[in-house]
Design a protein around this motif. Structure first.
Motif, PDB file in Angstrom:
ATOM      1  N   PHE A 109      -4.251  -7.968  -6.861  1.00 15.07           N
ATOM      2  CA  PHE A 109      -5.148  -6.829  -6.736  1.00 15.07           C
ATOM      3  C   PHE A 109      -5.033  -6.193  -5.352  1.00 15.07           C
ATOM      4  N   LYS A 110      -4.997  -7.021  -4.304  1.00 12.22           N
ATOM      5  CA  LYS A 110      -4.853  -6.508  -2.937  1.00 12.22           C
ATOM      6  C   LYS A 110      -3.574  -5.690  -2.806  1.00 12.22           C
ATOM      7  N   ARG A 111      -2.465  -6.225  -3.328  1.00 13.04           N
ATOM      8  CA  ARG A 111      -1.181  -5.523  -3.229  1.00 13.04           C
ATOM      9  C   ARG A 111      -1.242  -4.202  -3.990  1.00 13.04           C
ATOM     10  N   ALA A 112      -1.762  -4.217  -5.210  1.00 15.65           N
ATOM     11  CA  ALA A 112      -1.833  -2.994  -6.020  1.00 15.65           C
ATOM     12  C   ALA A 112      -2.705  -1.935  -5.335  1.00 15.65           C
ATOM     13  N   LEU A 113      -3.854  -2.348  -4.795  1.00 15.61           N
ATOM     14  CA  LEU A 113      -4.740  -1.416  -4.102  1.00 15.61           C
ATOM     15  C   LEU A 113      -4.051  -0.862  -2.860  1.00 15.61           C
ATOM     16  N   TRP A 114      -3.421  -1.732  -2.080  1.00 10.37           N
ATOM     17  CA  TRP A 114      -2.735  -1.321  -0.858  1.00 10.37           C
ATOM     18  C   TRP A 114      -1.595  -0.352  -1.163  1.00 10.37           C
ATOM     19  N   GLU A 115      -0.807  -0.644  -2.207  1.00  7.30           N
ATOM     20  CA  GLU A 115       0.337   0.220  -2.566  1.00  7.30           C
ATOM     21  C   GLU A 115      -0.118   1.605  -3.011  1.00  7.30           C
ATOM     22  N   ARG A 116      -1.297   1.707  -3.608  1.00  8.85           N
ATOM     23  CA  ARG A 116      -1.774   2.977  -4.150  1.00  8.85           C
ATOM     24  C   ARG A 116      -2.728   3.717  -3.210  1.00  8.85           C
ATOM     25  N   SER A 117      -3.019   3.150  -2.067  1.00  7.69           N
ATOM     26  CA  SER A 117      -4.021   3.739  -1.169  1.00  7.69           C
ATOM     27  C   SER A 117      -3.381   4.229   0.121  1.00  7.69           C
ATOM     28  N   HIS A 118      -2.827   5.420   0.054  1.00 11.74           N
ATOM     29  CA  HIS A 118      -2.202   6.044   1.217  1.00 11.74           C
ATOM     30  C   HIS A 118      -2.812   7.424   1.438  1.00 11.74           C
ATOM     31  N   LEU A 119      -2.786   7.842   2.697  1.00 13.90           N
ATOM     32  CA  LEU A 119      -3.364   9.123   3.061  1.00 13.90           C
ATOM     33  C   LEU A 119      -2.459   9.787   4.087  1.00 13.90           C
ATOM     34  N   ARG A 120      -2.236  11.093   3.923  1.00 13.65           N
ATOM     35  CA  ARG A 120      -1.439  11.838   4.906  1.00 13.65           C
ATOM     36  C   ARG A 120      -2.169  11.882   6.231  1.00 13.65           C
ATOM     37  N   LEU A 121      -1.446  11.643   7.311  1.00 16.91           N
ATOM     38  CA  LEU A 121      -2.061  11.664   8.639  1.00 16.91           C
ATOM     39  C   LEU A 121      -2.675  13.017   8.960  1.00 16.91           C
ATOM     40  N   GLY A 122      -2.138  14.089   8.389  1.00 19.42           N
ATOM     41  CA  GLY A 122      -2.677  15.422   8.615  1.00 19.42           C
ATOM     42  C   GLY A 122      -4.102  15.601   8.114  1.00 19.42           C
ATOM     43  N   ARG A 123      -4.596  14.670   7.305  1.00 21.36           N
ATOM     44  CA  ARG A 123      -5.977  14.739   6.810  1.00 21.36           C
ATOM     45  C   ARG A 123      -6.982  14.233   7.827  1.00 21.36           C
ATOM     46  N   PHE A 124      -6.498  13.525   8.874  1.00 17.84           N
ATOM     47  CA  PHE A 124      -7.373  13.033   9.934  1.00 17.84           C
ATOM     48  C   PHE A 124      -7.573  14.128  10.967  1.00 17.84           C
ATOM     49  N   SER A 125      -8.708  14.149  11.623  1.00 17.20           N
ATOM     50  CA  SER A 125      -8.934  15.093  12.714  1.00 17.20           C
ATOM     51  C   SER A 125      -8.075  14.685  13.909  1.00 17.20           C
ATOM     52  N   ALA A 126      -7.792  15.639  14.780  1.00 15.56           N
ATOM     53  CA  ALA A 126      -7.011  15.352  15.985  1.00 15.56           C
ATOM     54  C   ALA A 126      -7.719  14.300  16.832  1.00 15.56           C
ATOM     55  N   GLU A 127      -9.034  14.387  16.896  1.00 15.44           N
ATOM     56  CA  GLU A 127      -9.820  13.417  17.671  1.00 15.44           C
ATOM     57  C   GLU A 127      -9.639  11.996  17.120  1.00 15.44           C
ATOM     58  N   ASN A 128      -9.722  11.844  15.806  1.00 14.97           N
ATOM     59  CA  ASN A 128      -9.546  10.518  15.203  1.00 14.97           C
ATOM     60  C   ASN A 128      -8.120  10.020  15.378  1.00 14.97           C
ATOM     61  N   LEU A 129      -7.136  10.896  15.210  1.00 15.38           N
ATOM     62  CA  LEU A 129      -5.747  10.477  15.403  1.00 15.38           C
ATOM     63  C   LEU A 129      -5.513   9.975  16.820  1.00 15.38           C
ATOM     64  N   ALA A 130      -6.081  10.649  17.811  1.00 17.61           N
ATOM     65  CA  ALA A 130      -5.938  10.205  19.205  1.00 17.61           C
ATOM     66  C   ALA A 130      -6.586   8.836  19.390  1.00 17.61           C
TER      67      ALA A 130
END
Length: 103
Positions: free
Chosen positions: A26-47
């Protein structure tokens, strides 16, 4: 990030684990399917994330995708409750590690 997100599962999660899915599966399946583009984060959070976990966040393209945790083993899964359709992702936020202590 060293963060370990928690996934609390009830109902569907319970039935998946009782029908042959191990916690590791379950951990592997959730991890493999749970990705997010870095562009969705604010510049402040990325820093901030680049300071906390440079290997995953520093000098990356906004088009790059990042998983919810560094590795499947870093996703903590709790199975609770009975039949139903409720589940939650509980981000721990920040540079944290889970610790299990018998009480």
């Amino acid at each position: 990030m060293i963060t370990k997100p928690w996934s609390e599962r009830s109902g569907r999660g319970t039935s998946r684990l009782s029908t042959g899915w191990s916690k590791t599966d379950f951990k592997r399946a959730l991890w493999e399917r749970s990705h997010l583009r870095l562009g969705r984060f604010s510049a402040e959070n990325l820093a901030r994330f680049a300071t906390i976990d440079p290997a995953r966040f520093k000098n990356r393209s906004p088009e790059d995708e990042i998983s919810i945790a560094p590795a499947p083993e870093d996703v903590m899964v709790i199975v609770a409750g009975g039949p139903g359709k409720h589940s939650a992702i509980i981000p721990t936020l920040g540079a944290t590690r889970s610790v299990t202590v018998r009480i």
